[in-house]
Design a protein around this motif. Structure first.
Motif, PDB file in Angstrom:
ATOM      1  N   THR A 176       0.830  -1.193   0.000  1.00  0.00           N
ATOM      2  CA  THR A 176       0.000   0.000   0.000  1.00  0.00           C
ATOM      3  C   THR A 176       0.870   1.250   0.000  1.00  0.00           C
ATOM      4  O   THR A 176       1.830   1.351   0.763  1.00  0.00           O
ATOM      5  CB  THR A 176      -0.904   0.013   1.252  1.00  0.00           C
ATOM      6  OG1 THR A 176      -1.751  -1.129   1.224  1.00  0.00           O
ATOM      7  CG2 THR A 176      -1.762   1.267   1.300  1.00  0.00           C
ATOM      8  N   GLY A 177       0.555   2.187  -0.889  1.00  0.00           N
ATOM      9  CA  GLY A 177       1.263   3.460  -0.918  1.00  0.00           C
ATOM     10  C   GLY A 177       2.495   3.500  -1.803  1.00  0.00           C
ATOM     11  O   GLY A 177       3.190   4.513  -1.842  1.00  0.00           O
ATOM     12  N   THR A 286      -2.783  -5.181  -6.526  1.00  0.00           N
ATOM     13  CA  THR A 286      -3.064  -5.686  -5.181  1.00  0.00           C
ATOM     14  C   THR A 286      -1.803  -5.659  -4.331  1.00  0.00           C
ATOM     15  O   THR A 286      -0.691  -5.722  -4.856  1.00  0.00           O
ATOM     16  CB  THR A 286      -3.608  -7.125  -5.227  1.00  0.00           C
ATOM     17  OG1 THR A 286      -3.933  -7.556  -3.893  1.00  0.00           O
ATOM     18  CG2 THR A 286      -2.589  -8.085  -5.818  1.00  0.00           C
ATOM     19  N   HIS A 287      -2.012  -5.531  -3.023  1.00  0.00           N
ATOM     20  CA  HIS A 287      -0.893  -5.659  -2.089  1.00  0.00           C
ATOM     21  C   HIS A 287      -0.892  -7.045  -1.452  1.00  0.00           C
ATOM     22  O   HIS A 287      -0.016  -7.371  -0.665  1.00  0.00           O
ATOM     23  CB  HIS A 287      -1.000  -4.597  -0.980  1.00  0.00           C
ATOM     24  CG  HIS A 287      -2.103  -4.860   0.003  1.00  0.00           C
ATOM     25  ND1 HIS A 287      -3.430  -4.610  -0.282  1.00  0.00           N
ATOM     26  CD2 HIS A 287      -2.082  -5.365   1.255  1.00  0.00           C
ATOM     27  CE1 HIS A 287      -4.172  -4.935   0.760  1.00  0.00           C
ATOM     28  NE2 HIS A 287      -3.382  -5.400   1.704  1.00  0.00           N
ATOM     29  N   ARG A 288      -1.863  -7.876  -1.821  1.00  0.00           N
ATOM     30  CA  ARG A 288      -2.015  -9.186  -1.208  1.00  0.00           C
ATOM     31  C   ARG A 288      -1.339 -10.271  -2.050  1.00  0.00           C
ATOM     32  O   ARG A 288      -1.071 -10.098  -3.241  1.00  0.00           O
ATOM     33  CB  ARG A 288      -3.500  -9.520  -1.024  1.00  0.00           C
ATOM     34  CG  ARG A 288      -4.263  -8.471  -0.226  1.00  0.00           C
ATOM     35  CD  ARG A 288      -5.659  -8.915   0.087  1.00  0.00           C
ATOM     36  NE  ARG A 288      -5.680 -10.050   1.011  1.00  0.00           N
ATOM     37  CZ  ARG A 288      -6.787 -10.627   1.460  1.00  0.00           C
ATOM     38  NH1 ARG A 288      -7.982 -10.176   1.056  1.00  0.00           N
ATOM     39  NH2 ARG A 288      -6.739 -11.640   2.290  1.00  0.00           N
ATOM     40  N   PRO A 316       8.925  -1.632  -2.301  1.00  0.00           N
ATOM     41  CA  PRO A 316       8.625  -0.690  -1.212  1.00  0.00           C
ATOM     42  C   PRO A 316       9.726   0.342  -1.071  1.00  0.00           C
ATOM     43  O   PRO A 316      10.872   0.113  -1.475  1.00  0.00           O
ATOM     44  CB  PRO A 316       8.533  -1.596   0.022  1.00  0.00           C
ATOM     45  CG  PRO A 316       9.346  -2.810  -0.325  1.00  0.00           C
ATOM     46  CD  PRO A 316       9.178  -3.001  -1.800  1.00  0.00           C
ATOM     47  N   LEU A 317       9.397   1.480  -0.485  1.00  0.00           N
ATOM     48  CA  LEU A 317      10.348   2.581  -0.388  1.00  0.00           C
ATOM     49  C   LEU A 317      11.564   2.223   0.453  1.00  0.00           C
ATOM     50  O   LEU A 317      12.671   2.685   0.179  1.00  0.00           O
ATOM     51  CB  LEU A 317       9.648   3.814   0.187  1.00  0.00           C
ATOM     52  CG  LEU A 317      10.425   5.135   0.179  1.00  0.00           C
ATOM     53  CD1 LEU A 317      10.926   5.462  -1.224  1.00  0.00           C
ATOM     54  CD2 LEU A 317       9.573   6.260   0.718  1.00  0.00           C
ATOM     55  N   ASN A 362       4.980   3.894   2.757  1.00  0.00           N
ATOM     56  CA  ASN A 362       5.681   4.047   1.486  1.00  0.00           C
ATOM     57  C   ASN A 362       5.626   5.477   0.938  1.00  0.00           C
ATOM     58  O   ASN A 362       5.650   6.430   1.705  1.00  0.00           O
ATOM     59  CB  ASN A 362       5.148   3.018   0.483  1.00  0.00           C
ATOM     60  CG  ASN A 362       5.591   1.614   0.848  1.00  0.00           C
ATOM     61  OD1 ASN A 362       6.778   1.305   0.817  1.00  0.00           O
ATOM     62  ND2 ASN A 362       4.647   0.770   1.230  1.00  0.00           N
ATOM     63  N   VAL A 363       5.577   5.616  -0.393  1.00  0.00           N
ATOM     64  CA  VAL A 363       5.694   6.932  -1.026  1.00  0.00           C
ATOM     65  C   VAL A 363       4.542   7.845  -0.614  1.00  0.00           C
ATOM     66  O   VAL A 363       4.723   9.046  -0.425  1.00  0.00           O
ATOM     67  CB  VAL A 363       5.738   6.793  -2.564  1.00  0.00           C
ATOM     68  CG1 VAL A 363       5.808   8.164  -3.228  1.00  0.00           C
ATOM     69  CG2 VAL A 363       6.933   5.948  -2.986  1.00  0.00           C
ATOM     70  N   ARG A 364       3.366   7.278  -0.435  1.00  0.00           N
ATOM     71  CA  ARG A 364       2.211   8.093  -0.050  1.00  0.00           C
ATOM     72  C   ARG A 364       2.441   8.739   1.317  1.00  0.00           C
ATOM     73  O   ARG A 364       2.085   9.886   1.550  1.00  0.00           O
ATOM     74  CB  ARG A 364       0.955   7.221  -0.019  1.00  0.00           C
ATOM     75  CG  ARG A 364      -0.347   8.021   0.142  1.00  0.00           C
ATOM     76  CD  ARG A 364      -1.531   7.090   0.185  1.00  0.00           C
ATOM     77  NE  ARG A 364      -1.661   6.348  -1.059  1.00  0.00           N
ATOM     78  CZ  ARG A 364      -2.280   5.169  -1.139  1.00  0.00           C
ATOM     79  NH1 ARG A 364      -2.768   4.583  -0.071  1.00  0.00           N
ATOM     80  NH2 ARG A 364      -2.380   4.560  -2.308  1.00  0.00           N
ATOM     81  N   GLU A 365       3.036   7.991   2.225  1.00  0.00           N
ATOM     82  CA  GLU A 365       3.329   8.544   3.544  1.00  0.00           C
ATOM     83  C   GLU A 365       4.396   9.638   3.454  1.00  0.00           C
ATOM     84  O   GLU A 365       4.291  10.678   4.116  1.00  0.00           O
ATOM     85  CB  GLU A 365       3.784   7.433   4.493  1.00  0.00           C
ATOM     86  CG  GLU A 365       3.943   7.891   5.928  1.00  0.00           C
ATOM     87  CD  GLU A 365       4.396   6.785   6.856  1.00  0.00           C
ATOM     88  OE1 GLU A 365       4.532   7.060   8.061  1.00  0.00           O
ATOM     89  OE2 GLU A 365       4.633   5.646   6.382  1.00  0.00           O
TER      90      GLU A 365
END
Length: 450
Positions: A176-177, A286-288, A316-317, A362-365
Motif C-alpha cells: 500500500t502506498g 493488489t498488495h495481497r 517498497p520505499l 511508502n511513497v504516499r506517507e
C-alpha cells in the motif's frame, strides 16, 4: 570505514586529551580546542565532519558554540558532552540542532558507538549530495508523475515502456502506498488507448452489492434506491483502460462474471436483460499474495491467470532509499507551488532523518510528511525540526523489529495520536479508510481503555 575529521572542544585538558586519544585509536583524525573561540578559529581554517563540544565552558559555552556552528558550518555534526545531572541541557541542544549527546562519565565504548552512528550519518549526507547533483544534471529520471534514481525503479520504467505498447492485461503488485495507480496510469498514457478514459475502481472500498453496481452498472428499479439507470465502470472504460485496485478483494461470484467479460467482451447491467459490450484494457493491482488466496480458495485460479499475463512489482520505499531525496524534493516543489512558499531544498539533516525511517506507508506517507512540513515550515529549507509529525527511530532504539511490528507500532501511534479518529488517521497514514480498517483488524489493534 571512512575516517572522520573530529574537533574536540573541552576546557579540561585531561578530558580533551583522553577523548582525542580514543578517537585516534579508533582510526579517526582528532583536533583539539580549549575554548569555543579557539574552536571557531579552527573551523575557519580546516574542514571537520564532527565536533564534540562540552556544554559547560567558561566564556562561550557549548550552547552558544552550537548556535554559531549551525549558522556558519551547518555541514558539521555536533555532539554535546554534558554531565549526567544536566540531561535537560542536552535535550535543549538536540532541539537546537545537535546531532546527539554524550553523558559524563562515559567509557570509550559509548564514544565509539556514537562515532559509528555519526559515520553512518555522514555516508547518508554524502550519498544525498551525489543524488542532489544527479538531480541538477537531470540524471534522476521521471516517468509520468513518478520520480526515481534507484536501479530498481529505473528498471521498472523500462518495463513500463515495453508493456505499454502491448494490449495485454497487467497485474501490478506492491505494498500500500507504493504508487501502483501511478504505474497503471503511466501504462495507459503511453499506450494506444491514451485517447480513451482511464477508469479506476478500488474494489476493497465497496460492499459486494455496491461493487457489482459500480462495475456493471444498473438499470432503473434494479434495487431499492436505483431511481434511474447508471453506467458502470466497464462501459466508461470502452476504448480505454479499466484499473481494478485491490483486485484480491473481489468476491468469487464477481470474478466469474468478470472472467466472462474478459473472454467474451459482453456483460449485463444489474437488473438488465440486454447484453452490452466494452473494448477495454484491464490493469489490476493488489498488495495481497494472490497465490495464497488461491490456496485458501478465496481467489479463482482461472481468473488469476487471465489478469496476470504481465506482472509488474513496485518495490517498497525502504528497499530503494536512493529515491527518498528525489521524491522529497519533487513533493517539496509541488507543495511549495501550491502554498506559495519559497523552499529551496530539504536539508541534509532532514533527508538523513527521512532515510532512517522504515516507511510502512511508502511513497504516499512520504508525500504526506513533506506536505505537512511545507505547510508548517518556515525559512528557505525544510529542516529536521519541520518534520514535527514524523518520528524516525534512533540508531540505538534496541533490537531490530520486523516490518510487521514496525507497521503495527506506527499505525497504533497514529491512531492514538488522533484519538482513534479513523478518517483523520487514514489521511495521516496516506491510506483509505477501508484499508486502515482491515489493517486494524488483521493486526489486532485495540484502543487503550486507560
Amino acid at each position: 570505514m571512512s575516517k572522520l575529521s573530529i574537533l574536540v572542544v573541552d576546557d579540561e585538558m585531561a578530558m580533551r586529551e583522553s577523548i582525542a586519544a580514543w578517537i585516534l585509536e579508533y582510526g579517526h583524525i582528532p583536533s583539539k580546542a580549549a575554548s569555543g573561540q579557539q574552536a571557531l578559529q579552527l573551523l575557519e581554517k580546516e574542514q571537520f565532519d564532527l565536533a564534540l563540544v562540552d556544554v559547560k565552558m567558561p566564556g562561550m559555552d557549548g550552547h552558544e558554540l552550537l548556535e554559531r556552528i549551525r549558522a556558519k558550518h551547518p555541514e558539521v555534526l555536533v555532539i554535546m558532552i554534558t554531565a549526567f545531572g544536566s540531561i535537560e541541557s542536552a535535550i535543549a541542544a538536540m532541539k537546537a540542532g545537535a546531532h546527539d549527546y554524550l553523558l559524563k562519565p562515559f567509557d570509550p565504548q559509548q564514544l565509539i558507538l556514537l562515532l559509528e552512528k555519526a559515520e553512518r550519518h555522514k555516508r547518508l549526507i554524502d550519498h544525498n549530495l551525489v543524488l542532489r547533483e544527479a538531480l541538477a544534471r537531470g540524471e534522476c529520471q521521471g516517468f509520468e508523475d513518478m520520480v526515481a534514481a534507484s536501479p530498481a525503479m529505473l528498471k521498472l520504467f523500462d518495463l513500463l515502456e515495453q508493456v505499454a505498447a502491448t494490449g495485454a492485461p497487467v497485474l501490478v503488485l506492491g505494498e500500500t502506498g507504493t504508487g501502483k495507480e501511478l504505474v497503471a496510469r503511466a501504462i495507459h498514457n503511453r499506450s494506444a488507448r491514451s485517447d480513451g478514459h482511464f477508469v479506476p475502481l478500488n474494489c476493497g472500498a465497496q460492499s459486494d452489492s455496491l461493487l457489482e453496481s459500480e462495475l456493471f452498472g444498473h438499470e432503473r428499479g434494479a434495487f431499492t434506491g436505483a431511481v434511474k439507470a447508471r453506467r458502470g465502470r466497464l462501459e466508461m472504460a470502452d476504448n480505454g483502460t479499466l484499473f481494478l485496485d485491490e483486485v484480491g478483494e473481489i468476491p468469487a461470484k464477481m470474478q466469474v462474471q468478470l472472467l466472462r467479460v474478459l473472454e467474451d467482451g459482453e456483460f449485463q447491467r444489474v437488473g438488465g436483460s440486454r447484453y452490452l459490450t466494452s473494448d477495454f484494457r484491464l490493469i489490476s493491482a493488489t498488495h495481497r499474495d494472490l497465490s495464497d488466496l488461491i490456496s485458501q480458495q478465496k481467489f479463482r485460479e482461472d481468473f488469476f491467470y487471465r489478469i496476470n499475463v504481465v506482472t509488474l512489482e513496485v518495490p517498497p520505499l525502504r528497499e530503494r532509499p536512493e529515491d527518498i531525496e528525489p521524491l522529497a524534493e519533487h513533493f517539496l516543489s509541488i507543495f511549495s507551488k501550491q502554498t506559495g512558499k519559497q523552499f529551496a531544498r530539504v536539508s541534509p539533516q532532514a533527508i538523513a532523518a527521512l532515510a532512517s525511517y522504515a516507511w510502512p506507508g511508502n511513497v504516499r506517507e512520504l508525500r504526506n510528511v513533506i506536505e505537512r512540513a511545507v505547510i508548517l515550515g518556515q525559512g528557505d529549507e525544510i529542516t529536521r525540526q519541520d518534520l514535527r509529525f514524523f518520528s524516525a527511530p534512533s540508531d540505538d532504539a534496541g533490537p531490530l523489529q520486523s516490518l510487521a511490528q514496525v507497521e503495527k507500532n506506527h499505525i497504533l501511534r497514529v491512531l492514538e495520536g488522533c484519538g482513534w479518529n479513523i478518517s483523520q488517521a487514514s489521511k495521516s497514514l496516506g491510506i483509505d479508510r477501508s484499508t486502515l480498517t482491515r489493517k486494524i483488524k488483521s493486526l489486532g489493534l485495540k484502543r487503550s481503555t486507560s
